[in-house]
Design an enzyme around this catalytic site. Structure first.
Site, PDB file in Angstrom:
ATOM      1  NE  ARG A   1      28.866  39.972  44.286  1.00 14.08           N
ATOM      2  CZ  ARG A   1      29.772  41.062  44.007  1.00 14.08           C
ATOM      3  NH1 ARG A   1      30.098  41.430  42.840  1.00 14.08           N
ATOM      4  NH2 ARG A   1      30.276  41.705  45.099  1.00 14.08           N
TER       5      ARG A   1
ATOM      6  CG  HIS B   1      35.559  44.561  48.614  1.00 15.06           C
ATOM      7  ND1 HIS B   1      34.348  43.443  48.811  1.00 15.06           N
ATOM      8  CD2 HIS B   1      36.259  44.389  47.735  1.00 15.06           C
ATOM      9  CE1 HIS B   1      34.210  42.845  47.592  1.00 15.06           C
ATOM     10  NE2 HIS B   1      35.489  43.347  46.799  1.00 15.06           N
TER      11      HIS B   1
ATOM     12  CG  HIS C   1      39.986  43.229  44.321  1.00 12.30           C
ATOM     13  ND1 HIS C   1      39.610  42.626  43.218  1.00 12.30           N
ATOM     14  CD2 HIS C   1      38.918  43.315  45.159  1.00 12.30           C
ATOM     15  CE1 HIS C   1      38.253  42.268  43.399  1.00 12.30           C
ATOM     16  NE2 HIS C   1      37.695  42.882  44.582  1.00 12.30           N
TER      17      HIS C   1
ATOM     18  CB  CYS D   1      36.879  43.986  38.651  1.00 11.32           C
ATOM     19  SG  CYS D   1      35.251  44.974  37.914  1.00 11.32           S
TER      20      CYS D   1
ATOM     21  CG  ASN E   1      37.814  39.501  45.627  1.00 13.46           C
ATOM     22  OD1 ASN E   1      37.315  40.452  45.905  1.00 13.46           O
ATOM     23  ND2 ASN E   1      37.662  38.990  44.447  1.00 13.46           N
TER      24      ASN E   1
HETATM   25 ZN   LIG Z   1      35.686  42.927  44.917  1.00 13.45          ZN
END
Ligand SMILES: [Zn+2]
Length: 337
Positions: free
Chosen positions: A48, A240, A242, A273, A282
């Protein structure tokens, strides 16, 4: 007092500050005090968060095969698609076909991002058991990304929460731009903690703190985490990161030092993004798992299978894997080493 004791007593004023100045004592104290979680739940977001950034449409069977390979590697949580308007993100237009096509392994959660009630209904039609909602810590990012204020975006999710609860669907929350925003620059930790708390209060079982554009440094991560943990218990937080500046692993370890034991990552370092153009990939799942195993932290993931999945998807995209571990594995194999 003996003469030896007297000398020691006199010296203490010099010795103790010396030891601290050279970090000897503080390192020993910290070394014993540092406790990483012994186990980390890796949340795979490549299908995703990773693929949504690809401009060329990835065929549905490739997405399905990727997710199947990821589940075979031992990953227990895979964010598989997003139920967003195809006008916003054409890459996710085949969301229902993907969810129907994958071979569901017992014990694996296949979640999906939903921006609104329409998305949730569409996800429910194909039996999605867990969804993710999101809020930004930056007002400008929220406006540019989803065309409404942070408050309005949270309000919109109340309906999603209600219907999810009625249907026993778990909801995970994301806060984006937790340390920096492409439009506003630095983000104050207080803004992050407020959104994280709001998502928890709404009923998200977990909130993932996203450094969406990968500008976090250890110092800014520490300040942000300290603030968030005043309002949200650590058991309900995930990280999370990057890797824009190559700091994703360091920032992840920093979060682990705070006790966070859930980490998002994207196989092959896929992603960026679409609304933050300077965001590169990521954190690569292979790099994360390699590091964790090196720290004796259990993940339940088989690194070789994971590397295969990262190589597979990057080959389909016509490029080399962005994972350093994946690349090293491949060159060792091709050199026969
Ligand atoms: Zn992300």
């Amino acid at each position: 007092m003996t003469s030896l004791a007297r000398s020691c007593f006199k010296l203490r004023g010099r010795v103790i500050p010396y030891l601290f100045r050279h970090r000897l004592v503080s390192n020993i104290v910290r070394g014993y005090a540092t406790k990483y979680p012994s186990e980390v739940r890796v949340v795979e977001v490549g299908p995703r968060d990773g693929l949504q950034n690809e401009s060329q449409f990835v065929p549905t069977p490739v997405k399905v095969e990727l997710i199947n390979m990821l589940s075979r590697s031992g990953l227990r949580q895979i964010e598989s698609t997003a139920f967003v308007s195809p006008k916003w993100i054409p890459q996710m237009a085949d969301n229902q076909q993907v969810m129907r096509g994958i071979t569901k392994r017992p014990g694996v959660t296949y979640s999906a991002l939903v921006p609104n009630l329409k998305g949730l209904h569409s996800a429910m039609e194909v039996g999605v058991q867990e969804v993710a909602i999101f809020g930004a810590a930056s007002e400008t990012f929220s406006q540019k990304n989803i065309n409404c204020s942070i408050q309005e975006s949270l309000k919109r999710f109340e309906e999603v929460m209600k219907v999810s609860k009625e249907n026993n669907i778990k909801v995970r929350g994301y806060v984006s731009c937790v340390v920096g925003c492409p439009y506003e620059g630095d983000i104050t930790p207080g803004a992050v903690s407020e959104v994280a708390k709001a998502l928890c209060d709404m009923g998200c079982y977990e909130v993932s703190l996203g450094d969406t554009i990968g500008v976090g440094k250890r110092r800014t991560m520490v300040a942000m985490l300290e603030e968030v943990m005043r309002l949200v218990p650590v058991e309900r937080l995930a990280i999370h990161c990057h890797d824009t500046y190559g700091q994703a692993l360091v920032n992840t370890v920093t979060a682990m030092e705070f006790g966070i034991s859930v980490v998002d990552a994207s196989v092959g370092g896929l992603g960026g993004c679409p609304y933050a153009l300077n965001a590169t990939g990521n954190l690569a799942t292979e790099d994360l798992v390699f590091m964790l195993h090196g720290m004796d932290v259990n993940t339940g993931v088989d690194l070789n299978h994971l590397v295969d999945a990262g190589v597979y998807i990057n080959q389909c995209l016509g490029r080399k894997t962005k994972s350093r571990v994946g690349e090293a594995h491949m060159s060792r194999q091709s050199s026969g080493a």
